[in-house]
Write a protein that holds these residues in place. Structure first.
Motif, PDB file in Angstrom:
ATOM      1  N   GLY A   1       3.457  10.521   7.051  1.00 31.50           N
ATOM      2  CA  GLY A   1       3.813  10.064   5.729  1.00 31.50           C
ATOM      3  C   GLY A   1       4.671   8.809   5.743  1.00 31.50           C
ATOM      4  O   GLY A   1       4.879   8.166   6.777  1.00 31.50           O
ATOM      5  N   ASP A   2       5.194   8.456   4.562  1.00 31.78           N
ATOM      6  CA  ASP A   2       6.011   7.256   4.402  1.00 31.78           C
ATOM      7  C   ASP A   2       7.504   7.549   4.559  1.00 31.78           C
ATOM      8  O   ASP A   2       8.256   6.725   5.064  1.00 31.78           O
ATOM      9  CB  ASP A   2       5.773   6.640   3.020  1.00 31.78           C
TER      10      ASP A   2
ATOM     11  N   THR B   1       0.817  -1.217   0.000  1.00 35.58           N
ATOM     12  CA  THR B   1       0.000   0.000   0.000  1.00 35.58           C
ATOM     13  C   THR B   1       0.850   1.267   0.000  1.00 35.58           C
ATOM     14  O   THR B   1       0.316   2.365  -0.177  1.00 35.58           O
ATOM     15  CB  THR B   1      -0.917   0.018   1.237  1.00 35.58           C
ATOM     16  N   ARG B   2       2.151   1.133   0.211  1.00 32.23           N
ATOM     17  CA  ARG B   2       3.038   2.301   0.202  1.00 32.23           C
ATOM     18  C   ARG B   2       3.739   2.374  -1.156  1.00 32.23           C
ATOM     19  O   ARG B   2       4.291   1.382  -1.634  1.00 32.23           O
ATOM     20  CB  ARG B   2       4.061   2.229   1.331  1.00 32.23           C
TER      21      ARG B   2
ATOM     22  N   GLY C   1       3.810  10.483   0.838  1.00 30.25           N
ATOM     23  CA  GLY C   1       2.988   9.320   1.140  1.00 30.25           C
ATOM     24  C   GLY C   1       1.680   9.393   0.378  1.00 30.25           C
ATOM     25  O   GLY C   1       1.047  10.457   0.317  1.00 30.25           O
ATOM     26  N   ALA C   2       1.280   8.283  -0.206  1.00 29.13           N
ATOM     27  CA  ALA C   2       0.069   8.271  -1.026  1.00 29.13           C
ATOM     28  C   ALA C   2      -1.172   8.616  -0.216  1.00 29.13           C
ATOM     29  O   ALA C   2      -2.156   9.131  -0.755  1.00 29.13           O
ATOM     30  CB  ALA C   2      -0.094   6.895  -1.685  1.00 29.13           C
ATOM     31  N   GLN C   3      -1.133   8.360   1.105  1.00 26.65           N
ATOM     32  CA  GLN C   3      -2.304   8.586   1.936  1.00 26.65           C
ATOM     33  C   GLN C   3      -2.436  10.032   2.388  1.00 26.65           C
ATOM     34  O   GLN C   3      -3.437  10.407   3.013  1.00 26.65           O
ATOM     35  CB  GLN C   3      -2.284   7.656   3.159  1.00 26.65           C
ATOM     36  N   LEU C   4      -1.439  10.877   2.097  1.00 30.03           N
ATOM     37  CA  LEU C   4      -1.455  12.255   2.561  1.00 30.03           C
ATOM     38  C   LEU C   4      -2.282  13.131   1.614  1.00 30.03           C
ATOM     39  O   LEU C   4      -2.015  13.175   0.403  1.00 30.03           O
ATOM     40  CB  LEU C   4      -0.033  12.801   2.657  1.00 30.03           C
ATOM     41  N   VAL C   5      -3.280  13.828   2.171  1.00 27.29           N
ATOM     42  CA  VAL C   5      -4.100  14.741   1.375  1.00 27.29           C
ATOM     43  C   VAL C   5      -3.402  16.089   1.233  1.00 27.29           C
ATOM     44  O   VAL C   5      -3.367  16.692   0.159  1.00 27.29           O
ATOM     45  CB  VAL C   5      -5.492  14.922   2.018  1.00 27.29           C
ATOM     46  N   ASP C   6      -2.822  16.572   2.336  1.00 25.28           N
ATOM     47  CA  ASP C   6      -2.105  17.852   2.351  1.00 25.28           C
ATOM     48  C   ASP C   6      -0.716  17.596   2.920  1.00 25.28           C
ATOM     49  O   ASP C   6      -0.479  17.784   4.116  1.00 25.28           O
ATOM     50  CB  ASP C   6      -2.868  18.869   3.204  1.00 25.28           C
ATOM     51  N   PRO C   7       0.245  17.165   2.101  1.00 29.28           N
ATOM     52  CA  PRO C   7       1.563  16.771   2.615  1.00 29.28           C
ATOM     53  C   PRO C   7       2.269  17.923   3.325  1.00 29.28           C
ATOM     54  O   PRO C   7       2.188  19.073   2.913  1.00 29.28           O
ATOM     55  CB  PRO C   7       2.329  16.359   1.357  1.00 29.28           C
ATOM     56  N   ARG C   8       2.973  17.577   4.392  1.00 29.30           N
ATOM     57  CA  ARG C   8       3.736  18.568   5.144  1.00 29.30           C
ATOM     58  C   ARG C   8       4.964  18.992   4.355  1.00 29.30           C
ATOM     59  O   ARG C   8       5.670  18.159   3.748  1.00 29.30           O
ATOM     60  CB  ARG C   8       4.144  17.980   6.495  1.00 29.30           C
TER      61      ARG C   8
END
Length: 400
Positions: A306-307, A268-269, A341-348
């Protein structure tokens, strides 16, 4: 915090040490030398826990003492060094930030003959992250002590090829662990190990110019996964190619660029593929003055979001000996970090700037005093992790 090296020390490292900055005194024993050293700092920090402007900020005077001792022995073309350093910080207005670090190392350099050499190093650190750093970004005030860890590391490098030959090969292996003590932070998932193997091939094409090929494979394993079905365990492969040169006696440099892949065990990553680089240039307009410029790009382990972190660093420094006894150092560092990370909507996204100005005066061969000012600032799309920080310090270093 910028790792601070005095101007005199920096000049000695490049072989242009002033005549009065002699080597630290040694105690000659039977077969080896002991080199004791003691340094201390008195600091004023206006934002101890790296708190954001909207949060309460702690300011404090800090006294840091750091005795260390090193034992060195040489036999034939081989040498062994064993060292220990203690570093204790006492905060006058914030006892929660007090710390005591222990660092020990042993290094061996062995030359079997002109074509075969081997270097190995073992290092153990019982250290700490300051409140507000690493995994406590943005909530350092909520901790009641610094975040301590154990960090053992072992590396070895075998070199084949004489100094006069056009080609040389280095093969290196390494193992490292980082284990945090405070599981109450709900971060036992931070503990991890690194297994690394790599090699470098150098080929001289003309004079002091060499072509360089650098390949590394690293396996990163976490002790505990927050989600066993989605661990952060990964494999990294990095291949860089470039050149190193010494165009004149006053100019040296290197430039390497290449490919980096970071693949996760969890399907998933997303796998990262991209460009990494390492570039550095040193220029000595005078024997007592050095400018250094460097930049690099790589991937780093995440500290909670994130990843992984995609980072780029840019560094500029100037060391100058105005007199035999008086030196100054200036450093400027700019870092960009993107949390991926693919799951991040608004990456830091973080942009960090650090600046350091210091001056050192060698009163005696065995006594060096210094003063410095350090500024650091982080801008981010996460308001809670932004900060401004000022540190002013007086230093003293005593040898035999």
């Amino acid at each position: 915090m910028i790792v601070r090296t005095s101007g005199i020390t920096a000049l000695c490292l490049i072989g242009t040490c002033p005549a009065l900055a002699q080597q630290a005194g040694r105690i000659e024993m039977d077969g080896y030398d002991l080199i004791p050293e003691f340094s201390t700092e008195m600091l004023y920090i206006d934002n101890v826990t790296y708190a954001a402007d909207a949060n309460p900020q702690i300011s404090s005077w800090v006294n840091v003492i750091s005795p260390q001792i090193t034992a060195v022995t040489k036999f034939s073309n081989n040498s062994i060094e064993v060292g220990y350093q203690l570093r204790h910080g006492e905060y006058f207005s914030s006892s929660a930030d007090n710390y005591t670090d222990h660092i020990a190392h042993i290094t061996g350099n062995f030359e079997m003959n002109s074509r075969h050499r081997f270097t190995t190093k073992a290092r153990y650190e019982d250290g700490h992250d300051e409140r507000g750093r690493q995994y406590s970004n943005g909530f350092g005030n909520e901790l009641d002590s610094v975040d301590t860890y154990k960090n053992p590391e072992v590396t070895g490098t075998y070199s084949f090829g004489a100094a006069s030959s056009p080609g040389r090969v280095d093969v290196n292996v390494g193992y490292e662990e980082i284990n945090y003590d405070n599981d109450a932070l709900a971060y036992p998932i931070r503990d991890r190990s690194y297994k690394k193997v790599g090699g470098q091939f150098f080929y001289r094409v003309a004079g002091n110019t060499q072509l360089v090929l650098d390949a590394t494979h690293q396996q990163i394993d976490y002790d505990v996964a927050a989600n066993p079905e989605n661990p952060l365990d990964s494999d990294e492969t990095r291949v860089l190619a470039g050149v190193s040169w010494e165009s004149t006696a006053s100019t040296t440099g290197f430039a390497k660029v290449g490919y980096k892949e970071k693949s996760f065990d969890a399907p998933t990553r997303d796998t990262f593929t991209g460009v990494d680089w390492e570039v550095g240039l040193k220029w000595l307009p005078r024997s007592y003055s050095q400018f250094e410029l460097s930049t690099r790009a790589d991937t780093r382990e995440t500290n909670g979001e994130g990843d992984y972190i995609r980072g780029q660093d840019y560094r500029l420094s100037w060391d100058h000996a105005w007199l035999d006894r008086f030196t100054t150092t200036m450093k400027l560092i700019y870092e960009q970090e993107d949390y991926e990370g693919a799951q991040l909507v608004d990456p830091r996204q973080d942009d960090t700037t650090r600046a350091l100005v210091s001056a050192d005066y060698l009163f005696r061969r065995w006594l060096q005093l210094g003063i410095y000012y350090q500024f650091s600032e982080r801008d981010s799309n996460r308001d809670i992790v932004t900060y401004d920080r000022n540190v002013m310090g007086l230093t003293a270093k005593v040898t035999l």
